[in-house]
Design a protein around this motif. Structure first.
Motif, short mmCIF file in Angstrom:
data_model
loop_
_atom_site.label_atom_id
_atom_site.label_comp_id
_atom_site.label_asym_id
_atom_site.label_seq_id
_atom_site.Cartn_x
_atom_site.Cartn_y
_atom_site.Cartn_z
N GLU A 173 0.81 -1.16 0.20
CA GLU A 173 0.02 0.09 -0.10
C GLU A 173 0.75 1.36 -0.08
O GLU A 173 0.29 2.40 -0.47
CB GLU A 173 -1.01 0.03 1.22
CG GLU A 173 -2.06 -1.10 1.26
CD GLU A 173 -2.92 -1.00 2.53
OE1 GLU A 173 -2.70 -0.18 3.28
OE2 GLU A 173 -3.79 -1.93 2.52
N THR A 220 3.41 4.09 -0.97
CA THR A 220 3.76 4.68 -2.34
C THR A 220 5.19 4.27 -2.69
O THR A 220 6.06 4.69 -2.14
CB THR A 220 3.54 6.17 -2.19
OG1 THR A 220 2.09 6.64 -1.81
CG2 THR A 220 3.61 6.90 -3.59
N ALA A 242 -3.18 -2.02 -17.02
CA ALA A 242 -3.60 -0.54 -16.46
C ALA A 242 -5.00 -0.10 -16.80
O ALA A 242 -5.13 -0.35 -18.09
CB ALA A 242 -2.44 0.52 -16.60
N GLU A 271 -5.00 8.40 -12.36
CA GLU A 271 -5.48 9.81 -11.68
C GLU A 271 -4.47 10.24 -10.59
O GLU A 271 -3.65 9.54 -10.20
CB GLU A 271 -6.94 9.74 -11.11
CG GLU A 271 -7.03 8.60 -9.96
CD GLU A 271 -8.42 8.20 -9.49
OE1 GLU A 271 -8.82 8.93 -8.39
OE2 GLU A 271 -9.02 7.31 -10.04
N ARG A 300 -4.15 11.92 -6.90
CA ARG A 300 -4.83 12.07 -5.63
C ARG A 300 -3.82 12.85 -4.43
O ARG A 300 -2.79 12.29 -4.26
CB ARG A 300 -5.18 10.59 -5.08
CG ARG A 300 -6.26 10.00 -5.97
CD ARG A 300 -6.91 8.86 -5.23
NE ARG A 300 -7.68 7.76 -6.05
CZ ARG A 300 -7.95 6.70 -5.94
NH1 ARG A 300 -7.31 6.11 -4.77
NH2 ARG A 300 -8.56 5.93 -6.86
N VAL A 335 -2.18 7.60 -8.83
CA VAL A 335 -2.75 6.25 -8.69
C VAL A 335 -3.09 5.84 -9.92
O VAL A 335 -3.73 6.41 -11.03
CB VAL A 335 -4.12 6.55 -7.94
CG1 VAL A 335 -4.69 5.02 -7.62
CG2 VAL A 335 -3.77 7.16 -6.41
N ILE A 336 -2.69 4.47 -10.09
CA ILE A 336 -3.05 3.59 -11.28
C ILE A 336 -3.90 2.60 -11.08
O ILE A 336 -3.62 1.75 -10.06
CB ILE A 336 -1.40 2.97 -11.73
CG1 ILE A 336 -0.56 3.81 -12.21
CG2 ILE A 336 -1.69 2.21 -13.21
CD1 ILE A 336 1.02 3.42 -12.39
N ARG A 337 -4.88 2.66 -11.60
CA ARG A 337 -6.13 1.61 -11.22
C ARG A 337 -5.56 0.40 -12.29
O ARG A 337 -5.47 0.55 -13.41
CB ARG A 337 -7.40 2.15 -11.49
CG ARG A 337 -7.62 3.28 -10.79
CD ARG A 337 -9.10 3.54 -10.63
NE ARG A 337 -9.62 3.77 -12.22
CZ ARG A 337 -9.62 4.96 -12.72
NH1 ARG A 337 -8.99 5.91 -12.29
NH2 ARG A 337 -10.18 5.03 -13.96
N SER A 350 -7.39 -3.52 -8.03
CA SER A 350 -6.19 -3.15 -7.13
C SER A 350 -5.67 -2.00 -7.71
O SER A 350 -5.87 -1.38 -8.96
CB SER A 350 -4.88 -3.99 -7.18
OG SER A 350 -4.51 -4.39 -8.23
N GLU A 351 -4.73 -0.82 -6.84
CA GLU A 351 -4.04 0.18 -7.20
C GLU A 351 -2.64 0.07 -6.95
O GLU A 351 -2.20 -0.47 -5.93
CB GLU A 351 -4.81 1.25 -6.61
CG GLU A 351 -6.45 1.37 -7.02
CD GLU A 351 -7.22 2.68 -6.10
OE1 GLU A 351 -6.47 3.18 -5.17
OE2 GLU A 351 -8.12 3.02 -6.70
N ARG A 402 0.11 3.26 -6.14
CA ARG A 402 0.27 4.47 -5.81
C ARG A 402 1.79 4.87 -6.01
O ARG A 402 2.61 4.16 -5.60
CB ARG A 402 0.03 4.91 -4.48
CG ARG A 402 -1.68 4.67 -3.73
CD ARG A 402 -1.82 4.77 -2.46
NE ARG A 402 -1.55 6.40 -2.34
CZ ARG A 402 -2.81 7.35 -2.39
NH1 ARG A 402 -4.00 6.93 -2.67
NH2 ARG A 402 -2.43 8.62 -2.06
#
Length: 554
Positions: A226, A228, A308, A312, A314, A319-321, A326-327, A329
């Motif tokens: 989680e 970054t 991917a 976006e 934040r 943040v890559i979705r 999952s994501e 950062r």
């Protein structure tokens, strides 16, 4: 005493370690005696050790002690065991068994990595041997077995994923292979449950996803924390791989994502002959494998497959979705998703793509069209290299070129070699109009656009190399692109405003490199250069944003 004869080293795959090298490795490992029948490496085992044979003999078997056991190679004193999976963490694709008692040197994989850092010559020897051994396994059809119909799209998906990731495999065609039905009965699997994958450890996967197949063979699919990271690289082509190497070597916590495989479009090339430092040429797959190992040596992480789906910003991170929900950062992002192959605007293309139309020319595709008539569409270097490679397998090749001059888009050294191939017919100012066949491709209807004449040409396989379009749909407007979808960078991304970094997009901290970028030179060397340069620009951005120390401290 074993009667097995040591396998000759015809390809450079089985070199011998010098006494000095063995002595150096002995300080990091342990000598131990062996008895006949001892299993040193077991098929399906992950994280096995580096083993050098000091005395005696060791044989490598596929399917050891099974009904389809196959001897791959035999090694005596001075040789070492294993293949590329030892360096990548994948599962072993064969079993190594002592066939003549003696002694071996066992060196843990982490100790081997430290040894090759201190002795580059030893590292080059082992890496080159392992790369060639992987190619031999692929050519032998060793490794996993994929059982399925050549009419099934999922069969082709699994075969392409294995080929793109250079996973050795053998395809057992339900329609043509006599052993297929008996094998399914033995496994208790109905034809409707195919395709199935039989893994080295023996587990059977029913129509697995690419991610499930990756996990089963030990492809690196790390759990993304989680926290970054400093740099997230989206796309593992030449630009992305270069950024992974340089980013990790500069101390950035670097994660590289790719939806299919490392290597990108270049990874599908049978040979790249104009890349600096490889006078004899290098396959795209080997170049990618070398880069991945190099990046991992510096601590870069890879996640394949990881598609991917969005980007976006934040707060203070990007943040890559991903497709699985999952994501990732990251403080900075490098977009290196390259481009997808363009498709022919002809009827029934999608139908035949499942069985007979290809956008890459690797050993996997070549073996499927051996002794068949083949057509290649395209006039650039990719089409030229594919022609040279496939000419060794196909009975007859027709190279279909839209322009009137083969040298218009193809390098002269390739033109000179292609025109001399006896089994290649070059059709200039010609375009494909129809694909013909029942369940698989049988022929093409082509038009000579100068003479306005049509003709039928037989073709069991069609290879298409007509350029590419950028893979930027996943960005969803997060950064500025040109009218064709290529990512704008530098002053182009900000309407000529001063202060924009060369490879930076309209979103600060997000960069782009390689074929996905507007104005890029579509060559492997330039993509590698851009990926390397992007890391320097990432450091500049982090320094300007006052976050350099945070990056160095991780």
């Amino acid at each position: 005493m074993s009667l097995l004869v040591e396998t000759p080293d015809r390809y450079g795959a089985y070199p011998r370690l010098s006494d000095t090298q063995i002595e150096s490795l002995t300080a990091r490992g342990q000598r131990r005696p062996t008895d006949e029948g001892d299993v040193l490496i077991r098929e399906g085992e992950e994280g096995y050790d580096f083993i050098a044979v000091l005395t005696g003999k060791v044989a490598n078997y596929e399917g050891y002690r099974s009904s389809d056991e196959r001897l791959i190679s035999v090694h005596g004193p001075g040789r070492f065991l294993g293949e590329l999976s030892l360096l990548t963490g994948q599962a072993a694709f064969f079993t190594s068994v002592v066939v003549e008692p003696g002694e071996v040197l066992d060196v843990p994989a982490d100790q081997l990595r430290e040894a090759v850092v201190q002795d580059p010559a030893l590292g080059d020897l082992i890496l080159r041997a392992y790369l060639i051994r992987r190619s031999i396994l692929i050519g032998l059809g060793a490794g996993i077995r994929i059982v399925g119909s050549h009419y099934a799209p999922d069969t082709r998906r699994l075969r392409e994923f294995a080929a793109r990731n250079r996973i050795p495999y053998r395809w057992i065609d339900l329609e043509r292979d006599r052993e297929a039905e008996a094998l399914l009965r033995h496994l208790g699997i109905r034809p409707a449950e195919t395709p199935v994958v039989i893994c080295p450890a023996g587990q059977v996967l029913r129509n697995p996803s690419n991610a499930e197949l990756a996990r089963s063979v030990g492809l690196p699919v790390p759990h993304l924390a989680e926290a970054t990271c400093d740099l997230a690289v989206v796309g593992a082509g030449p630009a992305g791989l270069a950024a992974a190497v340089y980013g990790a070597s500069e101390g950035l916590v670097t994660i590289t994502l790719d939806a299919v495989a490392t290597g990108g479009q270049a990874g599908t090339s049978s040979k790249i002959e104009n890349y600096l430092g490889f006078p004899a040429g290098v396959s795209g797959g080997e170049l990618a494998e070398r880069a991945v190992i190099q990046a991992q040596k510096f601590g870069a992480q890879f996640q394949v497959p990881a598609e991917a789906r969005g980007l976006e910003t934040r707060e203070d991170s990007h943040v890559i979705r991903l497709a699985d929900g999952s994501e990732v950062r990251a403080r900075t992002v490098l977009i290196a998703t390259g481009a997808r192959y363009r498709k022919l605007p002809v009827p029934r293309l999608e139908e035949f793509e499942k069985t007979s139309v290809y956008y890459a020319a690797t050993t996997a595709e070549a073996l499927q069209c051996r002794r068949d008539p083949v057509a290649i569409v395209g006039g650039g270097n990719s089409a030229g290299q594919a022609t040279l490679f496939l000419s060794r397998y196909a009975d007859h090749i027709r190279l279909i070129v839209r322009s009137r001059d083969l040298g218009k888009d193809m390098s002269r050294y390739l033109v000179d070699r292609v025109v001399r191939l006896p089994n290649v017919e070059i059709l200039l100012h010609t375009e494909v109009r129809e694909l013909l066949g029942r369940e698989t491709l049988e022929a093409l209807l082509v038009e000579d656009t100068d003479a306005e004449e049509y003709r039928l040409i037989p073709a069991k396989a069609l290879f298409v190399f007509i350029g590419a379009q950028p893979c930027t749909g996943w960005l969803g407007g997060a950064v500025a692109v040109d009218k064709h979808g290529f990512v704008l960078t530098g002053q182009d991304s900000r309407d000529g405003a001063a202060g924009a970094r060369l490879l930076e997009t309209s979103q600060p901290g997000v960069f782009a490199a390689g074929d996905v970028r507007h104005g890029s030179v579509k060559r492997v060397a330039s993509a590698v250069g851009e990926g390397s340069m992007a890391v320097r620009l990432v450091w500049e951005y982090l320094h300007t944003a006052g976050r350099t120390e945070a990056a160095r401290g991780r």
